[in-house]
Design a protein around this motif. Sequence first.
Motif, PDB file in Angstrom:
ATOM      1  N   GLU A   1       0.810  -1.221   0.000  1.00 55.45           N
ATOM      2  CA  GLU A   1       0.000   0.000   0.000  1.00 55.45           C
ATOM      3  C   GLU A   1       0.843   1.272   0.000  1.00 55.45           C
ATOM      4  N   ARG A   2       2.155   1.155   0.176  1.00 53.41           N
ATOM      5  CA  ARG A   2       3.038   2.321   0.090  1.00 53.41           C
ATOM      6  C   ARG A   2       3.590   2.518  -1.324  1.00 53.41           C
TER       7      ARG A   2
ATOM      8  N   GLU B   1      -4.263   7.417   5.039  1.00 55.84           N
ATOM      9  CA  GLU B   1      -3.337   7.509   6.176  1.00 55.84           C
ATOM     10  C   GLU B   1      -2.831   8.938   6.388  1.00 55.84           C
TER      11      GLU B   1
ATOM     12  N   GLU C   1       1.877   2.256  -5.026  1.00 60.31           N
ATOM     13  CA  GLU C   1       0.631   1.991  -5.740  1.00 60.31           C
ATOM     14  C   GLU C   1       0.649   2.594  -7.141  1.00 60.31           C
TER      15      GLU C   1
ATOM     16  N   LEU D   1      -6.939   5.440  -2.162  1.00 62.80           N
ATOM     17  CA  LEU D   1      -5.650   4.829  -1.853  1.00 62.80           C
ATOM     18  C   LEU D   1      -5.405   4.795  -0.343  1.00 62.80           C
ATOM     19  N   PRO D   2      -4.877   3.699   0.185  1.00 64.27           N
ATOM     20  CA  PRO D   2      -4.558   3.653   1.622  1.00 64.27           C
ATOM     21  C   PRO D   2      -3.597   4.753   2.055  1.00 64.27           C
TER      22      PRO D   2
END
Length: 375
Positions: free
Chosen positions: A161-162, A371, A164, A366-367
């Motif tokens: 997830e970092r 965040e 993408e 997107l995560p």
Amino acid sequence: MTPKAERHVLQFCHGYDGPFLDCARQYASLFAGRGYRVTTVFLTGAPSPAVAAGCGSDEVEFLGFSSRQVRGLKLGAIAALRKVAARRDYAFCIAHRFKPIYVALLATGLPVIGVHHAFGDYQRQGRRLFAKLFRRRLALLGVSSAVRDDLRRCLPGWPGERIETLYNRIDVAARREALLPPGEARAALGLGAGDWVVANVGRLHPDKDQATLLQGFALALPRLPASACLVLLGEGRLLGKLRAQAEQLGIAGQVRFTGQVPQAARYFGAFDAFALSSDHEPFGMVLLEAMAAGVPLVATACGGAREVVEGVGELFPLGDAPALAEALVRLAGLSEAERAACAAAMAERLRARFSDAAVAEAFWALPMVSEWVAR
């Protein structure tokens, strides 16, 4: 009820040459109606009112460095960006390409979303170590899943997830409005009204592999319309070699080299087919421009081009001239109804995957955005 205070986003770009001005516009558009104000900073390039107006941002800063001045440690650029960042309470920074990512991380304490537009940006060990050092406040986007996968290979151990994908996109309505009428476009390029035109737009460079395009066109020519011609819009160091190759293949009379054509996308209405023969194209914005014009496509089945074209155009293996020839013959044989169906499929692909609205929806899901940005 007290209105929610506006938040600020810092966008940091290397420059505004080529497609990168529109990249700045694309990323600024992600925040329209979201309560954010976008400040876009260009590391290199002279101040330009036209650029400032064209990048869709609330504020624009030109640091004015030359390419030579931002080699090495880039201390001047770091100091300059630090001053800009101190003027606002920025929530985070979006930085395009490695050099701006490097400067943004050293100049600010902001979370940085780094956007990568090419393959191989983390092949060097020093860059991998730098990214690891700032991993807690660095997330990465590739402009295609092919670029994303290259980043993940170079940075093993990073959470998925970092790193993408966020596709490049296009303002379809604006591109269509800018198109010249087909007859006018053909006249401007020196093409005949009855020509069957295969086009390629890009630098005459080994990465673009126009040599395979010439070979494929030569193989296809006996089965193409009698008026078929290949037009290459662009300039580069391979011009002489490509001219000589066309002579050797016996197709010099059917191949036109136009040189660099400003705002080449305006001329796409002149084409019956568009061919991209590039070696591992990271994305291929020119494919979106052809799709917006409704021009049937053939492209190499590698890099980001596959993700753009698959299902709405023809694909061929990299360097495979006979396969390219067969694809060109199939495009030449399309009926008017089939061409209309192809254009409709491309328009739907643009809307669903490569429009500003579609990519904005993907961005906010997107995560990394959940965040760092939406909190």
